[in-house]
Write an enzyme that holds these catalytic residues in place. Structure first.
Site, PDB file in Angstrom:
ATOM      1  N   ARG A  81       2.346   1.889 -23.152  1.00  0.00           N
ATOM      2  CA  ARG A  81       1.383   1.088 -22.397  1.00  0.00           C
ATOM      3  C   ARG A  81       0.026   1.045 -23.083  1.00  0.00           C
ATOM      4  NH1 ARG A  81      -0.584   2.179 -16.190  1.00  0.00           N
ATOM      5  NH2 ARG A  81      -1.773   3.809 -17.251  1.00  0.00           N
ATOM      6  N   TYR A 120      -0.459 -11.460 -15.416  1.00  0.00           N
ATOM      7  CA  TYR A 120      -1.642 -10.699 -15.007  1.00  0.00           C
ATOM      8  C   TYR A 120      -2.770 -10.681 -16.035  1.00  0.00           C
ATOM      9  CZ  TYR A 120       0.838  -6.895 -17.525  1.00  0.00           C
ATOM     10  OH  TYR A 120       1.519  -6.133 -18.444  1.00  0.00           O
ATOM     11  N   ARG A 206       0.983   1.230  -6.860  1.00  0.00           N
ATOM     12  CA  ARG A 206      -0.105   2.023  -7.419  1.00  0.00           C
ATOM     13  C   ARG A 206      -1.307   1.152  -7.772  1.00  0.00           C
ATOM     14  NH1 ARG A 206       3.353   1.664 -12.024  1.00  0.00           N
ATOM     15  NH2 ARG A 206       2.301   0.774 -13.841  1.00  0.00           N
ATOM     16  N   HIS A 269      12.875  -3.880 -11.276  1.00  0.00           N
ATOM     17  CA  HIS A 269      13.329  -2.593 -11.815  1.00  0.00           C
ATOM     18  C   HIS A 269      14.021  -1.767 -10.729  1.00  0.00           C
ATOM     19  CE1 HIS A 269      11.296  -3.604 -15.478  1.00  0.00           C
ATOM     20  NE2 HIS A 269      10.097  -3.512 -14.946  1.00  0.00           N
ATOM     21  N   ASP A 320      11.482  -9.363 -19.507  1.00  0.00           N
ATOM     22  CA  ASP A 320      10.333  -8.472 -19.332  1.00  0.00           C
ATOM     23  C   ASP A 320       9.397  -8.438 -20.532  1.00  0.00           C
ATOM     24  OD1 ASP A 320       8.609  -6.509 -18.440  1.00  0.00           O
ATOM     25  OD2 ASP A 320      10.136  -5.059 -17.953  1.00  0.00           O
TER      26      ASP A 320
END
Length: 466
Positions: A81, A120, A206, A269, A320
């Site tokens: 990430r 996003y 989250r 997922h 993805d």
């Protein structure tokens, strides 16, 4: 326009000598079997429905292959990430459009005829809003338009880094307030068409506070239309652990207890779920969005597909992070993961559909269509004219009867069998070449050379092992 196919997979099964009528708006208005070809355009090959790609982060195609170098310390989703954030922080609107257009062209050539873009990357490089809030969303729409792929655009609400922490600098391009997010949706609603559907996405529990999620669900109710709702959930063990600590239960349990999860929802997922959660999710009517190649690449884990299908659950397929762009590879990984766990073969086959390739393709088609909110559930009247033409004389299809065609397509390797692709009544790929391929690829190369300037051995300047 009318088309004639010698062999075609309709919603009710394989049929011969079929005549399709397609409206100017790109929908199938009439299908006649065992008829003649007079006056129709003859489709030279075996016709099957294209698949929806229900989970895409288009900009991540630019980093495929750049995270396979081990550094010091643990290599996992969270180290990956950091690299993703580094690239996301640099992409300009024009680069995003070029990367997405190239990706969507690749999807079409591989057999994906529509895409749900979990989008996003909203703001400027410094995190400030563009003068036009829809700037980056418009770039995704432009990419879909130029490539011709069908689009479900899913602007993502992202408000915090984790349950107990705020936004970090690397996430500033992603974030919205409730007001700015609803303004973005309002600005995009008018652009819906047969080829573009607007949905809504919550990045994850989250990343979205509970009160904000509830507020957006009230906004959703006010729209007076069916809107697809997608959310990342239970992808990583750490995510589940953090949710239990913060909320007192797992993310799937919290979502089912606090939100009206139904057939419009796609839970992406859902890798780490319990037997009780499997039953509750299946009963809700939701679709799970499975991305086997990315989930394997990131070390996420393996979804309990056999238990999910036994419970009556529905799934769709996504590429993805686009480490690979291939529905056949995704479907193979999906089945092979189950085989490795169960030490059996043909784990998802059923008495009603004994052919594994057929079951996987048809189930991914139905689930992906539901999650996209578009009329793309297969080749029947009232649905979009989205289909693939396979090379009938390809060596891998020689001596194959109809019921073995999808098995051969999925399990015979990585050689493409797709010759032509139609989406919404338009031929986009002919003899393996996209109609705008040269222009699309040229702009993509320019974008990549700008994003990764010439350095030693073309090593990305941001790359720091470990």
């Amino acid at each position: 326009m009318e088309y004639f196919a010698k062999l075609i997979l309709l919603s009710e099964g394989w049929k011969q000598d079929v005549r399709l009528t397609v409206s100017p708006q790109g929908e199938l208005t009439d299908i006649r079997c065992h008829t003649h070809s007079r006056g129709a355009e003859i489709v030279d090959g075996i016709v099957i429905p294209g698949l929806p790609n229900l989970h895409s982060h288009a900009f991540q195609r630019a980093m495929a292959g750049l995270c396979e170098c081990a550094g010091t310390g643990r290599n996992d989703f969270w180290s990956w990430r950091r690299t993703m954030y580094s690239i996301a922080a640099q992409i300009t609107p024009a680069q995003l459009q070029s990367i997405a257009t190239q990706l969507y062209m690749e999807m079409l050539k591989a057999g994906f005829t529509s895409v749900s873009e979990f989008h996003y990357l909203h703001h400027d490089i410094d995190g400030s809003a563009y003068a036009k809030p829809e700037e980056m969303s418009d770039r995704i729409i432009a990419a879909a338009t130029h490539s011709g792929i069908g689009l479900t655009l899913l602007p993502v609400l992202y408000m915090r880094s984790n349950f107990d922490s705020g936004i970090t600098g690397s996430q500033r391009r992603f974030t919205h307030t409730l007001d700015s997010y609803t303004r973005l949706l309002d600005g995009l609603l008018a652009g819906q068409s047969g080829q573009m559907k607007l949905g809504m996405a919550f990045h994850s529990l989250r990343a979205v506070p509970q009160q904000a999620l509830q507020a957006m669900l009230h906004f959703l109710d006010s729209l007076d239309q069916d809107v697809p709702v997608h959310i990342h959930i239970a992808e990583q063990s750490k995510e589940v652990k953090d949710c239990v600590e913060a909320c007192g239960c797992t993310p799937v349990q919290w979502l089912l207890d606090h939100c009206p999860v139904n057939r419009n929802w796609c839970l992406v997922h859902a890798t780490h779920i319990s037997p009780n959660e499997i039953m509750a999710m299946a009963n809700s009517g939701c679709v799970v969005g499975l991305c086997p190649v990315t989930e394997a690449n990131l070390g996420d884990g393996i979804f309990p597909l056999k238990s999910w299908l036994d419970a009556g659950g529905r799934f769709g397929l996504g590429s993805d992070s686009h480490i690979s762009v291939s529905p056949t590879e995704e479907l193979r990984w999906l089945e092979y993961g189950q085989r490795l766990i169960m030490k059996e073969r043909n784990t998802v086959a059923s008495k009603s559909i004994p052919h594994t390739g057929t079951l996987l393709w048809q189930t991914a088609l139905a689930g992906g269509a539901r999650a996209s909110g578009r009329k793309i559930a297969g080749l029947c009247t009232g649905q979009r004219a989205d289909f693939l033409v396979l090379q009938k004389d390809h060596p891998l299809l020689v001596a194959r009867s109809a019921e073995y065609i999808l098995d051969s397509l999925v399990f015979s390797g990585n050689t493409t069998l797709i010759k032509d692709v139609m989406v919404g009544g338009q031929w986009l790929v002919t003899d393996g070449v996209h109609r705008n391929e040269q222009d699309i690829t040229q702009h993509y190369k320019q974008a990549m050379n700008a994003l990764f300037p010439d350095t030693d051995c073309r090593k990305p300047a941001w790359h720091q092992p470990g």
